[in-house]
Design a protein around this motif. Structure first.
Motif, PDB file in Angstrom:
ATOM      1  N   VAL A  55       0.837  -1.205   0.000  1.00 30.26           N
ATOM      2  CA  VAL A  55       0.000   0.000   0.000  1.00 30.26           C
ATOM      3  C   VAL A  55       0.870   1.252   0.000  1.00 30.26           C
ATOM      4  CG1 VAL A  55      -1.652   1.327   1.386  1.00 30.26           C
ATOM      5  CG2 VAL A  55      -2.009  -1.104   1.027  1.00 30.26           C
ATOM      6  N   MET A  56       1.920   1.240   0.808  1.00 32.19           N
ATOM      7  CA  MET A  56       2.814   2.401   0.842  1.00 32.19           C
ATOM      8  C   MET A  56       3.575   2.560  -0.465  1.00 32.19           C
ATOM      9  SD  MET A  56       4.195   2.223   4.755  1.00 32.19           S
ATOM     10  CE  MET A  56       5.258   3.624   4.566  1.00 32.19           C
ATOM     11  N   ALA A  57       3.937   1.462  -1.104  1.00 33.00           N
ATOM     12  CA  ALA A  57       4.639   1.537  -2.388  1.00 33.00           C
ATOM     13  C   ALA A  57       3.742   2.138  -3.459  1.00 33.00           C
ATOM     14  CB  ALA A  57       5.108   0.152  -2.811  1.00 33.00           C
ATOM     15  N   VAL A  58       2.486   1.733  -3.482  1.00 31.99           N
ATOM     16  CA  VAL A  58       1.552   2.304  -4.459  1.00 31.99           C
ATOM     17  C   VAL A  58       1.378   3.800  -4.192  1.00 31.99           C
ATOM     18  CG1 VAL A  58      -0.868   2.285  -5.205  1.00 31.99           C
ATOM     19  CG2 VAL A  58       0.369   0.141  -4.937  1.00 31.99           C
ATOM     20  N   GLY A  59       1.256   4.167  -2.924  1.00 32.94           N
ATOM     21  CA  GLY A  59       1.154   5.585  -2.574  1.00 32.94           C
ATOM     22  C   GLY A  59       2.395   6.358  -2.976  1.00 32.94           C
ATOM     23  N   GLY A  60       3.566   5.761  -2.781  1.00 32.21           N
ATOM     24  CA  GLY A  60       4.813   6.413  -3.182  1.00 32.21           C
ATOM     25  C   GLY A  60       4.910   6.591  -4.688  1.00 32.21           C
ATOM     26  N   ALA A  61       4.493   5.583  -5.434  1.00 26.71           N
ATOM     27  CA  ALA A  61       4.525   5.691  -6.902  1.00 26.71           C
ATOM     28  C   ALA A  61       3.570   6.784  -7.375  1.00 26.71           C
ATOM     29  CB  ALA A  61       4.164   4.343  -7.533  1.00 26.71           C
ATOM     30  N   PHE A  62       2.385   6.853  -6.756  1.00 26.10           N
ATOM     31  CA  PHE A  62       1.456   7.925  -7.127  1.00 26.10           C
ATOM     32  C   PHE A  62       1.992   9.292  -6.719  1.00 26.10           C
ATOM     33  CE2 PHE A  62      -2.026   4.689  -7.448  1.00 26.10           C
ATOM     34  CZ  PHE A  62      -2.313   4.937  -8.784  1.00 26.10           C
ATOM     35  N   GLY A  63       2.720   9.354  -5.623  1.00 31.93           N
ATOM     36  CA  GLY A  63       3.347  10.612  -5.216  1.00 31.93           C
ATOM     37  C   GLY A  63       4.375  11.082  -6.232  1.00 31.93           C
ATOM     38  N   VAL A  64       5.210  10.166  -6.697  1.00 31.44           N
ATOM     39  CA  VAL A  64       6.195  10.511  -7.729  1.00 31.44           C
ATOM     40  C   VAL A  64       5.478  10.909  -9.012  1.00 31.44           C
ATOM     41  CG1 VAL A  64       8.028   9.570  -9.195  1.00 31.44           C
ATOM     42  CG2 VAL A  64       8.039   9.100  -6.765  1.00 31.44           C
ATOM     43  N   MET A  65       4.425  10.179  -9.362  1.00 31.59           N
ATOM     44  CA  MET A  65       3.674  10.477 -10.579  1.00 31.59           C
ATOM     45  C   MET A  65       3.060  11.876 -10.502  1.00 31.59           C
ATOM     46  SD  MET A  65       0.664   8.180 -12.337  1.00 31.59           S
ATOM     47  CE  MET A  65       1.624   6.692 -12.176  1.00 31.59           C
ATOM     48  N   ASN A  66       2.482  12.219  -9.369  1.00 35.29           N
ATOM     49  CA  ASN A  66       1.891  13.542  -9.186  1.00 35.29           C
ATOM     50  C   ASN A  66       2.940  14.636  -9.301  1.00 35.29           C
ATOM     51  OD1 ASN A  66      -0.121  15.441  -8.560  1.00 35.29           O
ATOM     52  ND2 ASN A  66       0.374  15.329  -6.385  1.00 35.29           N
ATOM     53  N   THR A  67       4.083  14.425  -8.677  1.00 32.36           N
ATOM     54  CA  THR A  67       5.175  15.395  -8.745  1.00 32.36           C
ATOM     55  C   THR A  67       5.660  15.584 -10.171  1.00 32.36           C
ATOM     56  OG1 THR A  67       5.864  14.784  -6.509  1.00 32.36           O
ATOM     57  CG2 THR A  67       7.481  15.923  -7.867  1.00 32.36           C
ATOM     58  N   MET A  68       5.781  14.497 -10.903  1.00 39.18           N
ATOM     59  CA  MET A  68       6.271  14.593 -12.281  1.00 39.18           C
ATOM     60  C   MET A  68       5.246  15.240 -13.211  1.00 39.18           C
ATOM     61  SD  MET A  68       9.293  13.768 -12.064  1.00 39.18           S
ATOM     62  CE  MET A  68       9.598  13.988 -13.794  1.00 39.18           C
ATOM     63  N   PHE A  69       3.960  14.942 -13.023  1.00 37.26           N
ATOM     64  CA  PHE A  69       2.944  15.620 -13.836  1.00 37.26           C
ATOM     65  C   PHE A  69       2.964  17.123 -13.573  1.00 37.26           C
ATOM     66  CE2 PHE A  69       0.428  11.607 -14.620  1.00 37.26           C
ATOM     67  CZ  PHE A  69       0.529  11.678 -16.004  1.00 37.26           C
ATOM     68  N   ALA A  70       3.174  17.533 -12.316  1.00 32.24           N
ATOM     69  CA  ALA A  70       3.273  18.958 -11.990  1.00 32.24           C
ATOM     70  C   ALA A  70       4.509  19.577 -12.636  1.00 32.24           C
ATOM     71  CB  ALA A  70       3.304  19.154 -10.483  1.00 32.24           C
ATOM     72  N   ALA A  71       5.619  18.854 -12.620  1.00 27.89           N
ATOM     73  CA  ALA A  71       6.852  19.371 -13.244  1.00 27.89           C
ATOM     74  C   ALA A  71       6.674  19.532 -14.748  1.00 27.89           C
ATOM     75  CB  ALA A  71       8.012  18.431 -12.937  1.00 27.89           C
ATOM     76  N   ILE A  72       6.000  18.582 -15.372  1.00 26.02           N
ATOM     77  CA  ILE A  72       5.779  18.660 -16.820  1.00 26.02           C
ATOM     78  C   ILE A  72       4.840  19.815 -17.154  1.00 26.02           C
ATOM     79  CG2 ILE A  72       4.710  17.437 -18.771  1.00 26.02           C
ATOM     80  CD1 ILE A  72       5.896  14.861 -17.477  1.00 26.02           C
ATOM     81  N   ALA A  73       3.808  20.002 -16.345  1.00 26.61           N
ATOM     82  CA  ALA A  73       2.867  21.097 -16.587  1.00 26.61           C
ATOM     83  C   ALA A  73       3.566  22.444 -16.481  1.00 26.61           C
ATOM     84  CB  ALA A  73       1.713  21.019 -15.592  1.00 26.61           C
ATOM     85  N   GLN A  74       4.527  22.579 -15.583  1.00 27.64           N
ATOM     86  CA  GLN A  74       5.253  23.837 -15.433  1.00 27.64           C
ATOM     87  C   GLN A  74       6.277  24.048 -16.547  1.00 27.64           C
ATOM     88  OE1 GLN A  74       6.965  23.736 -11.531  1.00 27.64           O
ATOM     89  NE2 GLN A  74       5.131  24.605 -10.565  1.00 27.64           N
ATOM     90  N   ARG A  75       6.700  23.001 -17.199  1.00 29.47           N
ATOM     91  CA  ARG A  75       7.781  23.121 -18.195  1.00 29.47           C
ATOM     92  C   ARG A  75       7.325  22.846 -19.621  1.00 29.47           C
ATOM     93  NH1 ARG A  75      11.812  19.190 -15.379  1.00 29.47           N
ATOM     94  NH2 ARG A  75      11.479  19.834 -13.258  1.00 29.47           N
ATOM     95  N   THR A  76       6.078  23.036 -19.924  1.00 25.91           N
ATOM     96  CA  THR A  76       5.613  22.716 -21.274  1.00 25.91           C
ATOM     97  C   THR A  76       6.313  23.566 -22.330  1.00 25.91           C
ATOM     98  OG1 THR A  76       3.719  24.196 -20.978  1.00 25.91           O
ATOM     99  CG2 THR A  76       3.364  21.853 -20.575  1.00 25.91           C
ATOM    100  N   LYS A  77       6.498  24.839 -22.060  1.00 26.98           N
ATOM    101  CA  LYS A  77       7.203  25.694 -23.039  1.00 26.98           C
ATOM    102  C   LYS A  77       8.654  25.252 -23.206  1.00 26.98           C
ATOM    103  CE  LYS A  77       4.361  29.770 -22.429  1.00 26.98           C
ATOM    104  NZ  LYS A  77       3.657  29.975 -23.623  1.00 26.98           N
TER     105      LYS A  77
END
Length: 180
Positions: A55-77
């Motif tokens: 359960v914690m591993a799935v939560g950690g993977a989703f945490g990394v995924m959320n962080t990376m989607f935010a990073a991509i959204a900020q760096r689209t240009k």
């Protein structure tokens, strides 16, 4: 053959003692039966620990995924500029995947440091058997090199899984649409 005969005699003695001393609730058992019951408790703890870890591993993977989607959204240009000046899609994929692995590695290192500080701590408890008795259980936290190595591999796997989907989405972005 002597050992089999001794084991049969011990089982018979355990049955006789249990039958004869019902008032005092004697539960006689052989040593093998006793340790088999103790190991069953350990198996139950292991199943619970593995469940919590998953359960914690799935939560950690989703945490990394959320962080990376935010990073991509900020760096689209920025991604658009990189694509226009000649960076291939695979290079964009690898850059974001490496970033997610780095985030996971830093988080894993902080977790390993915290876990190593707790090495040797123990907790004791009595688990009731439901008949007035119980099993005395001592849980001791052991953090050694094998555990740290497995944790490092597990952390990088979670970072890779959590970063793959955002990295693939960043790779598929069209450069001219990103610059609008």
């Amino acid at each position: 053959m002597l050992k089999a005969r001794d084991a049969d005699a011990a089982k018979q003695l355990a049955k006789d003692l249990t039958k004869r001393f019902k008032k005092s609730a004697v539960q006689a058992q052989t040593e093998l039966e006793y340790f088999a019951k103790l190991s069953e408790t350990s198996r139950q703890f292991l199943v619970a620990i593995v469940f919590v870890a998953v359960v914690m591993a799935v939560g950690g993977a989703f945490g990394v995924m959320n962080t990376m989607f935010a990073a991509i959204a900020q760096r689209t240009k920025d991604i658009g500029v990189l694509r226009i000046i000649g960076y291939r899609r695979e290079q964009i994929l690898v850059s974001f995947l490496l970033e997610s692995l780095l985030i996971a590695a830093v988080g894993g290192a902080l977790g390993a440091i915290a876990g190593y500080q707790a090495d040797g701590l123990s907790a004791t408890s009595i688990i009731s058997s439901g008949q007035g008795g119980g099993k005395f259980v001592v849980l001791r936290l052991v953090v050694d090199a094998d555990i740290l190595a497995a944790a490092a591999l597990f952390t990088l796997a979670m970072g890779g899984v959590g970063g793959l989907v955002p990295a693939l989405s960043a790779m598929r972005l069209r450069p001219l649409e990103l610059l609008r």
